[in-house]
Write an enzyme that holds these catalytic residues in place. Structure first.
Site, PDB file in Angstrom:
ATOM      1  N   LYS A   1       0.938  -1.200  -0.069  1.00  0.00           N
ATOM      2  CA  LYS A   1      -0.070  -0.001   0.036  1.00  0.00           C
ATOM      3  C   LYS A   1       0.826   1.282  -0.086  1.00  0.00           C
ATOM      4  O   LYS A   1       2.113   1.116   0.278  1.00  0.00           O
ATOM      5  CB  LYS A   1      -0.893  -0.071   1.246  1.00  0.00           C
ATOM      6  CG  LYS A   1      -2.151   0.754   0.956  1.00  0.00           C
ATOM      7  CD  LYS A   1      -3.033  -0.213   0.295  1.00  0.00           C
ATOM      8  CE  LYS A   1      -4.473   0.879   0.001  1.00  0.00           C
ATOM      9  NZ  LYS A   1      -5.805  -0.158  -0.268  1.00  0.00           N
TER      10      LYS A   1
ATOM     11  N   ASP B   1      -7.292   4.142  -4.625  1.00  0.00           N
ATOM     12  CA  ASP B   1      -7.470   3.703  -3.339  1.00  0.00           C
ATOM     13  C   ASP B   1      -8.262   5.107  -2.983  1.00  0.00           C
ATOM     14  O   ASP B   1      -8.526   6.266  -3.886  1.00  0.00           O
ATOM     15  CB  ASP B   1      -6.632   3.584  -2.237  1.00  0.00           C
ATOM     16  CG  ASP B   1      -7.169   3.003  -0.981  1.00  0.00           C
ATOM     17  OD1 ASP B   1      -7.616   1.671  -0.758  1.00  0.00           O
ATOM     18  OD2 ASP B   1      -7.565   3.703  -0.067  1.00  0.00           O
TER      19      ASP B   1
HETATM   20  N1  GLU Z   1      -7.263  -0.069  -3.128  1.00  0.00           N
HETATM   21  C1  GLU Z   1      -7.983  -1.236  -3.450  1.00  0.00           C
HETATM   22  C2  GLU Z   1      -7.890  -2.181  -2.103  1.00  0.00           C
HETATM   23  O1  GLU Z   1      -8.298  -1.764  -1.105  1.00  0.00           O
HETATM   24  C3  GLU Z   1      -7.396  -1.719  -4.702  1.00  0.00           C
HETATM   25  C4  GLU Z   1      -5.809  -2.141  -4.742  1.00  0.00           C
HETATM   26  C5  GLU Z   1      -5.439  -2.735  -6.081  1.00  0.00           C
HETATM   27  O2  GLU Z   1      -6.269  -2.651  -7.116  1.00  0.00           O
HETATM   28  O3  GLU Z   1      -4.354  -2.941  -6.266  1.00  0.00           O
HETATM   29  O4  GLU Z   1      -7.837  -3.316  -2.337  1.00  0.00           O
END
Ligand code: GLU
Length: 444
Positions: free
Chosen positions: A127, A167
């Protein structure tokens, strides 16, 4: 040698001071993992698999300097947490929000490891993001910020190394600016980011995926109870991408959606939202109150959350810790039978304890909102083979992935009385593959 939950949490608190969200996420996972591991896989304890899984493989923090529209210098902090790469390259979103800090991103990266494992697609967990606040910024300011952010991030990511996505605060526009800068710096058009636009390497259904996937998961929960979603009353928090597409799919499946919310309050439409109403809402931006001008039966409740309204199903789709103990009790008192998380860790630990005690069905985000990253994984597959699949093909695959995650939760979370502890099922189901891979790959 068996591990002790209390010792591990105390050790984690000592090593990660001032990181309450990270400690919360770790606590929620390891309290299911330790008894399971001590009973079924005592050798994993000797290999310190859990102690290793809670330590990020790499934490990157960097300065992001940019010029605002008044030619004033602005400085933000950027991060990428590369949490675990046992199952594949690091994968996870970028969040741009003033609340972003190490604790928030480490909790999100930690959750992502289990979520990505549950999808069945070979992806590690990561992340990142920044404390940059996109609210009120011009398009050019957003672009300059994204370019400056990528000027550092590019050396840490790659289509086979780490693949960021969106996100909160990062959508197709931001992914576009980030992608453009990466392409310029590396002179490569690769699948280094997901959530791209559909004409330049993106996948159909990626914008819809988290919300649709959430409803496919809820559909599985109800089918396993021999129930259907038709006529069920649904409260949703949030008014972003996840909330919007969750509502769209819930309506398609015959449910009645009655709320949306943002930081200013909750919009309640007792008649239920329709596709036309949703469309109108999408034109209003942050002004949920503006809806009342057209649909006068609706009410805007300033500073209130959706959890005080009567519902059968509650879908928290806003942000972490938005649903506390009192909200959980309210939901139960009002007859709610199912809570499924579209956001990451929106329910506090105390709220989850109430759901479990009351034996209502609770699906944690790492299982119920995995549709977003799952379709990101499908976007990567399409990029590798240089093809674009039809919306139907992607949607069908998403559905199968959510059904499989549901099966995994049943396998590891069903109790002898028949109640399904989805949190336990998702924690153990997500953990096993990562642990097996970590054991196989040695002490790295
Ligand atoms: N931010 C999204 C999640 O919490 C997607 C992450 C992504 O597609 O890599 O899963």
């Amino acid at each position: 040698m068996s591990s002790s939950f209390i010792d591990l949490i105390n050790h984690t608190k000592g090593k990660n001071p001032n990181q309450p969200e990270f400690i919360q996420a770790v606590t929620e996972v390891v309290e299911d993992l330790i008894p399971y591991m001590n009973e079924k896989h005592p050798t994993w304890s000797e290999l310190k698999i859990i102690e290793r899984i809670i330590e990020p493989e790499r934490v990157i923090s960097f300065r992001v300097t940019w010029l605002d529209d008044n030619n004033h210098v602005q400085i933000n902090r950027g991060y990428r947490i590369q949490m675990n790469s046992a199952l594949g390259p690091y994968k996870g979103g970028l969040r741009f929000h003033p609340t972003v800090n190490l604790s928030i991103l480490k909790f999100l990266a930690f959750e992502q490891v289990f979520k990505n494992s549950l999808t069945g697609i070979p992806l590690g967990g990561a992340k990142g993001g920044s404390d940059f606040d996109p609210k009120g910024k011009s398009d050019m300011e957003i672009m300059r910020f994204c370019q400056s952010f990528m000027n550092e991030l590019y050396r840490h990511i790659g289509a086979e190394t780490d693949i960021p996505a969106g996100d909160i605060g990062v959508g197709e526009r931001e992914i576009g600016y980030l992608f453009g800068q990466y392409k310029r710096l590396q002179n490569q058009f690769t699948g280094v980011l997901t959530g791209k636009g559909k004409f330049w390497g993106g996948s159909y259904i990626r914008p819809e995926a988290t919300g649709y996937g959430l409803l496919y998961f809820v559909q599985c929960m109800f089918e396993s109870l021999n129930e259907s979603l038709v006529g069920k009353i649904v409260t949703i928090s949030g008014a972003g991408n996840v909330a919007y597409y969750a509502a769209e799919k819930a309506i398609q499946l015959g449910a009645k959606v009655v709320t949306f919310s943002n930081s200013t309050g909750t919009l309640y439409d007792p008649d239920g939202f329709t596709p036309e109403k949703l469309h109108f809402l999408s034109t209003l931006g942050r002004d949920l109150n503006g809806y009342i001008s057209k649909y006068s039966n609706a009410e805007f409740h300033q500073d209130s959350k959706p959890w005080c309204f009567k519902c059968d199903i509650a879908l928290p789709c806003a942000t972490e810790n938005e649903l506390n103990e009192a909200d959980a009790q309210n939901l139960i008192d009002n007859g709610c039978i199912c809570v499924a998380e579209g956001a990451n860790m929106p329910s506090t630990r105390e709220a989850i304890q109430i759901f479990h005690k009351s034996k209502i069905y609770f699906a944690p985000g790492k299982a119920a909102n995995a549709g977003g990253v799952a379709v990101s994984g499908l976007e990567m597959s399409q990029n590798w083979i240089g093809q674009q699949w039809s919306p139907d093909k992607v949607d069908n695959r998403l559905k199968v992935i959510m059904e499989n995650i549901h099966k995994t939760c049943l396998k590891y979370g069903k109790e002898s009385c028949g109640y399904v502890n989805y949190l336990k099922g998702a924690n153990i189901g997500g953990f096993i593959k990562v642990a097996v891979a970590m054991k196989a790959q040695g002490l790295v």
